[in-house]
Design an enzyme around this catalytic site. Structure first.
Site, short mmCIF file in Angstrom:
data_model
loop_
_atom_site.label_atom_id
_atom_site.label_comp_id
_atom_site.label_asym_id
_atom_site.label_seq_id
_atom_site.Cartn_x
_atom_site.Cartn_y
_atom_site.Cartn_z
N GLY A 1 0.47 -1.09 -0.14
CA GLY A 1 -0.25 -0.11 -0.47
C GLY A 1 0.81 1.41 -0.35
O GLY A 1 1.89 1.31 -0.84
N THR B 1 7.93 -3.54 10.75
CA THR B 1 7.10 -1.98 11.21
C THR B 1 6.24 -1.46 11.00
O THR B 1 5.54 -0.86 11.51
CB THR B 1 8.09 -0.83 10.60
OG1 THR B 1 7.67 -0.74 9.19
CG2 THR B 1 9.79 -1.47 10.85
N GLU C 1 3.05 -3.40 24.58
CA GLU C 1 4.24 -1.86 24.74
C GLU C 1 4.14 -1.51 25.44
O GLU C 1 2.87 -1.26 25.99
CB GLU C 1 4.16 -1.59 22.74
CG GLU C 1 4.16 -1.83 22.21
CD GLU C 1 4.16 -1.51 20.47
OE1 GLU C 1 3.95 -0.34 20.69
OE2 GLU C 1 4.42 -1.68 19.47
N HIS D 1 9.96 0.63 18.78
CA HIS D 1 8.32 1.39 17.78
C HIS D 1 8.75 3.05 17.69
O HIS D 1 7.94 4.08 18.19
CB HIS D 1 6.98 1.38 19.06
CG HIS D 1 5.93 1.20 18.21
ND1 HIS D 1 4.61 0.69 18.26
CD2 HIS D 1 5.47 2.10 16.95
CE1 HIS D 1 3.90 0.92 17.18
NE2 HIS D 1 4.90 1.46 16.13
N SER E 1 -0.70 -9.77 -0.91
CA SER E 1 -1.41 -9.53 -0.28
C SER E 1 -2.93 -9.97 -0.45
O SER E 1 -2.44 -9.57 -2.06
CB SER E 1 -1.48 -8.22 0.42
OG SER E 1 -2.16 -6.81 -0.63
N ARG F 1 3.09 -3.97 12.94
CA ARG F 1 2.15 -4.04 14.04
C ARG F 1 2.49 -5.35 14.50
O ARG F 1 2.98 -6.32 13.76
CB ARG F 1 1.10 -4.56 13.88
CG ARG F 1 0.17 -2.31 14.12
CD ARG F 1 0.42 -1.73 15.34
NE ARG F 1 0.08 -0.39 14.69
CZ ARG F 1 0.35 0.07 14.46
NH1 ARG F 1 1.56 0.36 13.35
NH2 ARG F 1 -0.22 1.58 14.50
#
Length: 312
Positions: A154, A234, A265, A284, A175, A236
């Site tokens: 995307g 990078t 987190e 993160h 995907s 989730r």
């Protein structure tokens, strides 16, 4: 009574420097918290007095159980265009308005490539050797001529693809909704998920977390990867099964991984990820850049002022 505002999880202590809060401060009590509270009871007690709660992305989830304990809450000001950790239905049921900010993805794209390059060239390990008086202990992996596999193509994935092409890599992508035409427009070739995992020297994930993507990369998928390949996430944390990745790294099933996102987190102090030598882990920071923080907090201030004006 004066409106009370809580700004949560300002880890770096910069929230008030990233935007002009002066007009807000004239009209409201403004409290900034740099620590993170994970305990539900402690968090509810902290937020109880506040009319407005400002959250940085998904650092502090606002679920129904918490929202129902906050009778004074009237506005949730979140950074980013969406926030899956806010229970929108629970907020709506209480008449709590939820507002968001603008966003741009270039910081995450840049960090993705920082992780890819750092992993391939053993940047952290070699830098530590220099600090310790050592010199040249590893041999880096080339990227030119290798295959970059993108799970998700995307807005972010397509930008990562462009940089891969600039490095002379062959780019393949998969995907669930990707078409050959869309892949070709980004300079990539559409392949099956299984083929992508088998062929890629670097696999980088760029999907939104959903029920379809949760646990998408598990033991079976990792077993398809080359022993010389690296996994980068990078997006989730829950897209990759933690236990499966830990096992694969410890067994040398893949050469390494670089991740910026986690199931929990902040990452617990005793988490295995903190000790695995072939894992490069960052806290993160994909979206933690000066320009994006300025956009986040500037838009947050504007959202709060708009809400305050509507109350008069």
């Amino acid at each position: 009574m004066r409106v009370k505002i809580a700004v949560l999880d300002d880890y770096q202590g910069v929230a008030l420097q990233m935007a002009d809060w002066s007009q807000v401060a004239k009209r409201a009590q403004l409290d900034v918290f740099s620590d993170h509270l994970a305990d539900p009871g402690e968090l509810a007690a902290r937020l109880l007095p506040y009319d407005i709660v400002c959250v940085m992305r998904e650092r502090t989830p606002l679920r129904r159980a918490l929202i129902e304990q906050l009778p004074n809450l009237k506005l949730i000001a979140s950074t980013g265009p969406r926030n899956a950790s806010i229970d929108l239905d629970a907020a709506a049921a209480r008449g709590i308005k939820v507002v968001h900010t603008g966003y741009f993805g270039s910081p995450t794209v840049e960090l993705t490539w920082a992780l890819i390059l750092a992993g391939a060239r053993h940047v952290v390990a070699e830098a530590e050797q220099v600090r310790g008086g050592g010199w040249q202990h590893t041999i880096g992996d080339d990227l030119s001529g290798r295959t970059l596999g993108l799970i998700g193509l995307g807005n972010l994935g397509s930008k990562v693809a462009g940089i891969g092409l600039a490095f002379g890599m062959q780019v393949i992508a998969w995907s669930q909704n990707l078409t050959a035409e869309k892949a070709a427009a980004a300079g990539a070739a559409l392949v099956s998920k299984e083929e992508l995992l088998r062929r890629s020297d670097v696999v980088s994930i760029h999907l939104v977390l959903s029920e379809r993507s949760r646990g998408l990369i598990g033991a079976a998928e990792l077993s398809l990867m080359k022993r010389t390949a690296r996994l980068v996430n990078t997006s989730r944390g829950p897209i990759v099964a933690e236990a499966a990745l830990i096992a694969a790294l410890n067994a040398g099933q893949i050469a390494g991984a670089a991740i910026d996102v986690y199931d929990t987190e902040p990452l617990p102090a005793d988490h295995p990820y903190r000790k695995i030598p072939n894992l490069l882990a960052t806290p993160h920071i994909g979206y933690v850049s000066r320009a994006l923080y300025e956009r986040f907090y500037r838009d947050t201030v504007a959202n709060i002022l708009t809400w305050l004006d509507a109350q008069t």
